[in-house]
Design a protein around this motif. Structure first.
Motif, PDB file in Angstrom:
ATOM      1  N   ARG A   1     -23.305  23.099 -18.055  1.00  0.00           N
ATOM      2  CA  ARG A   1     -22.015  22.787 -18.617  1.00  0.00           C
ATOM      3  C   ARG A   1     -20.924  22.939 -17.722  1.00  0.00           C
ATOM      4  O   ARG A   1     -19.767  22.554 -17.984  1.00  0.00           O
ATOM      5  CB  ARG A   1     -21.719  23.307 -20.081  1.00  0.00           C
ATOM      6  CG  ARG A   1     -22.645  22.943 -21.135  1.00  0.00           C
ATOM      7  CD  ARG A   1     -21.843  23.180 -22.464  1.00  0.00           C
ATOM      8  NE  ARG A   1     -20.899  22.307 -22.750  1.00  0.00           N
ATOM      9  CZ  ARG A   1     -20.087  22.471 -23.825  1.00  0.00           C
ATOM     10  NH1 ARG A   1     -20.100  23.564 -24.526  1.00  0.00           N
ATOM     11  NH2 ARG A   1     -19.143  21.598 -23.969  1.00  0.00           N
TER      12      ARG A   1
ATOM     13  N   HIS B   1     -23.703  13.728 -17.495  1.00  0.00           N
ATOM     14  CA  HIS B   1     -22.876  14.681 -18.542  1.00  0.00           C
ATOM     15  C   HIS B   1     -22.118  15.824 -17.449  1.00  0.00           C
ATOM     16  O   HIS B   1     -21.250  16.522 -18.177  1.00  0.00           O
ATOM     17  CB  HIS B   1     -23.363  15.181 -19.531  1.00  0.00           C
ATOM     18  CG  HIS B   1     -24.279  14.163 -20.504  1.00  0.00           C
ATOM     19  ND1 HIS B   1     -23.476  13.176 -21.031  1.00  0.00           N
ATOM     20  CD2 HIS B   1     -25.475  13.820 -20.979  1.00  0.00           C
ATOM     21  CE1 HIS B   1     -24.158  12.482 -22.180  1.00  0.00           C
ATOM     22  NE2 HIS B   1     -25.322  12.827 -21.680  1.00  0.00           N
ATOM     23  N   SER B   2     -22.425  15.773 -16.369  1.00  0.00           N
ATOM     24  CA  SER B   2     -22.139  17.134 -15.497  1.00  0.00           C
ATOM     25  C   SER B   2     -20.956  16.507 -14.461  1.00  0.00           C
ATOM     26  O   SER B   2     -20.735  17.429 -13.778  1.00  0.00           O
ATOM     27  CB  SER B   2     -23.181  17.591 -14.794  1.00  0.00           C
ATOM     28  OG  SER B   2     -24.460  18.027 -15.677  1.00  0.00           O
TER      29      SER B   2
ATOM     30  N   THR C   1     -18.901  21.400 -14.334  1.00  0.00           N
ATOM     31  CA  THR C   1     -18.651  20.213 -13.968  1.00  0.00           C
ATOM     32  C   THR C   1     -18.675  20.181 -12.397  1.00  0.00           C
ATOM     33  O   THR C   1     -17.904  20.877 -11.711  1.00  0.00           O
ATOM     34  CB  THR C   1     -17.390  19.562 -14.326  1.00  0.00           C
ATOM     35  OG1 THR C   1     -17.225  19.716 -15.775  1.00  0.00           O
ATOM     36  CG2 THR C   1     -16.983  18.113 -13.941  1.00  0.00           C
TER      37      THR C   1
ATOM     38  N   ASN D   1     -29.943  17.772 -18.924  1.00  0.00           N
ATOM     39  CA  ASN D   1     -30.698  16.695 -19.830  1.00  0.00           C
ATOM     40  C   ASN D   1     -32.059  17.168 -20.475  1.00  0.00           C
ATOM     41  O   ASN D   1     -33.261  17.534 -19.986  1.00  0.00           O
ATOM     42  CB  ASN D   1     -31.191  15.503 -18.778  1.00  0.00           C
ATOM     43  CG  ASN D   1     -31.811  14.447 -19.503  1.00  0.00           C
ATOM     44  OD1 ASN D   1     -31.816  14.474 -20.716  1.00  0.00           O
ATOM     45  ND2 ASN D   1     -32.353  13.420 -18.921  1.00  0.00           N
TER      46      ASN D   1
END
Length: 375
Positions: A184, A140-141, A186, A173
């Motif tokens: 959060r 997710h990153s 990137t 995670n």
């Protein structure tokens, strides 16, 4: 510089059987010569693939024989070696599983900041060995990034170092795995280092150039070398002037008065490593060139094939600082590299066992946010 001289340089790059051929970075004293070389090089096509174009510094990296260097052909160019750099870690060991918040992330007080900032929308370029795109704590990153060693491929990690750095910065995670400093943010892997953790200076220059063009907010550089490079300094200065914050590791030689490049350049934030006792780790370089210390001893983070490893090094300390700056930038967008560096240096906590007022302190996220709010 005439056409025949340019062709001699290009032919030198293609005749790798010659003795004393080293990879070197060539920059031109005259812009017209640079453009002429660029034009001739483009005509060679794939046969000149050993020549790397470094557009941000108006230069090229190519093999040049020693005898050609000594000739008058090189009077109109600057030439420096294109040496190998290595990533900054010492020992590592495999760990079966990791859940929750690693000790270093706790130590810098990142969890206390997550109600205010999690690094959302901050872009962090990691010039390293790539990243394990399948790791559940990183999926997710991750942004796509770039593979400078194989342009058509994703920057997959074949070493592990880059994956470890990415996990400390932005693992996310919460239920089953670990949490990084800025969950959060990137991260964009820029694969410049091979499976041995080695890269040429020219690879780093290309990586910095990619980060500037793709508008990274922060660049993590967990690597270094002992010698100064004008080409690397030019690339770092270009990034600094473009508003990119560069965080660099100081090296693992235990030196008291010297640190590695590029951390030694004033345009970067130079990071040393501490241990759980809040003392400078024995392996860490230290001294007046260090801007801030952060946890770097026995740091647990993500590894290849969805696993976890414990690693030590100023590399690991640097990733904590990059994550902390991502938290600050998400909270206070628009701060310049100079302002960020000033906030970091004004918000450190004194180290245990140091009395000298000029010694840099340890990273503290909550102090950073408070100091940033007062700007």
């Amino acid at each position: 510089m005439d056409k025949s001289t340019i062709l001699r340089l290009l032919h030198s790059a293609l005749s790798l059987g010659a003795a004393n051929v080293k990879r070197r970075i060539v920059r031109f004293r005259q812009k017209a010569d640079y453009e002429r070389f660029l034009s001739e090089w483009s005509r060679f096509g794939n046969s000149a693939k050993l020549v790397r174009h470094l557009p941000s510094i108006h230069g090229f990296s190519l093999p040049i024989a020693q005898d050609l260097l000594a000739s008058s052909a090189c009077a109109d160019i600057w030439v420096e070696n294109d040496p190998l750099l290595t990533v900054h870690n010492t020992a590592f060991k495999s760990v079966s599983r990791e859940k929750g918040i690693p000790w270093g992330v706790q130590e810098i007080k990142a969890p206390l900041a997550w109600s205010m900032t999690t690094g959302h929308r901050v872009k962090v370029g990691i010039i390293d060995t790539g990243v394990d795109f399948s790791h559940p704590d990183l999926k997710h990153s991750l942004g796509r990034g770039i593979n400078l060693l194989s342009r058509g491929s994703l920057p997959h990690d074949d070493n592990g170092h880059g994956t470890h750095i990415a996990g400390t910065i932005a693992a996310a995670n919460q239920v089953h795995g670990m949490i990084g400093v800025a969950p959060r943010a990137t991260v964009y892997p820029v694969k410049a280092f091979d499976h041995n953790g080695s890269a040429f200076v020219s690879d780093i220059v290309l990586g910095i150039d990619w980060c500037v063009r793709n508008k990274m907010d922060i660049v993590n550089m967990s690597f270094g070398m002992k010698t100064r490079s004008k080409s690397l300094l030019t690339a770092v200065t270009n990034a600094y002037n473009a508003g990119v914050i560069i965080v660099a590791s100081s090296g693992n030689d235990g030196k008291r008065k010297s640190i590695d490049y590029p951390a030694r350049y004033p345009q970067t934030i130079a990071v040393g490593a501490t241990n759980r006792l809040r003392r400078i780790a024995p392996f860490s370089n230290r001294g007046t060139f260090i801007d801030v210390y952060a946890p770097g001893d026995k740091i647990l983070s993500s590894w290849l094939r969805g696993k976890y490893h414990e690693m030590s090094g100023t590399s690991m300390a640097t990733s904590h600082v990059s994550g902390a700056i991502a938290l600050l930038l998400a909270h206070r967008p628009g701060l310049s590299p100079a302002e960020i560096k000033a906030v970091v240096k004004r918000s450190m906590l004194p180290l245990r066992g140091t009395k000298a007022p000029r010694v840099a302190g340890e990273l503290d996220v909550m102090q950073m946010l408070q100091t940033g709010d007062r700007r």
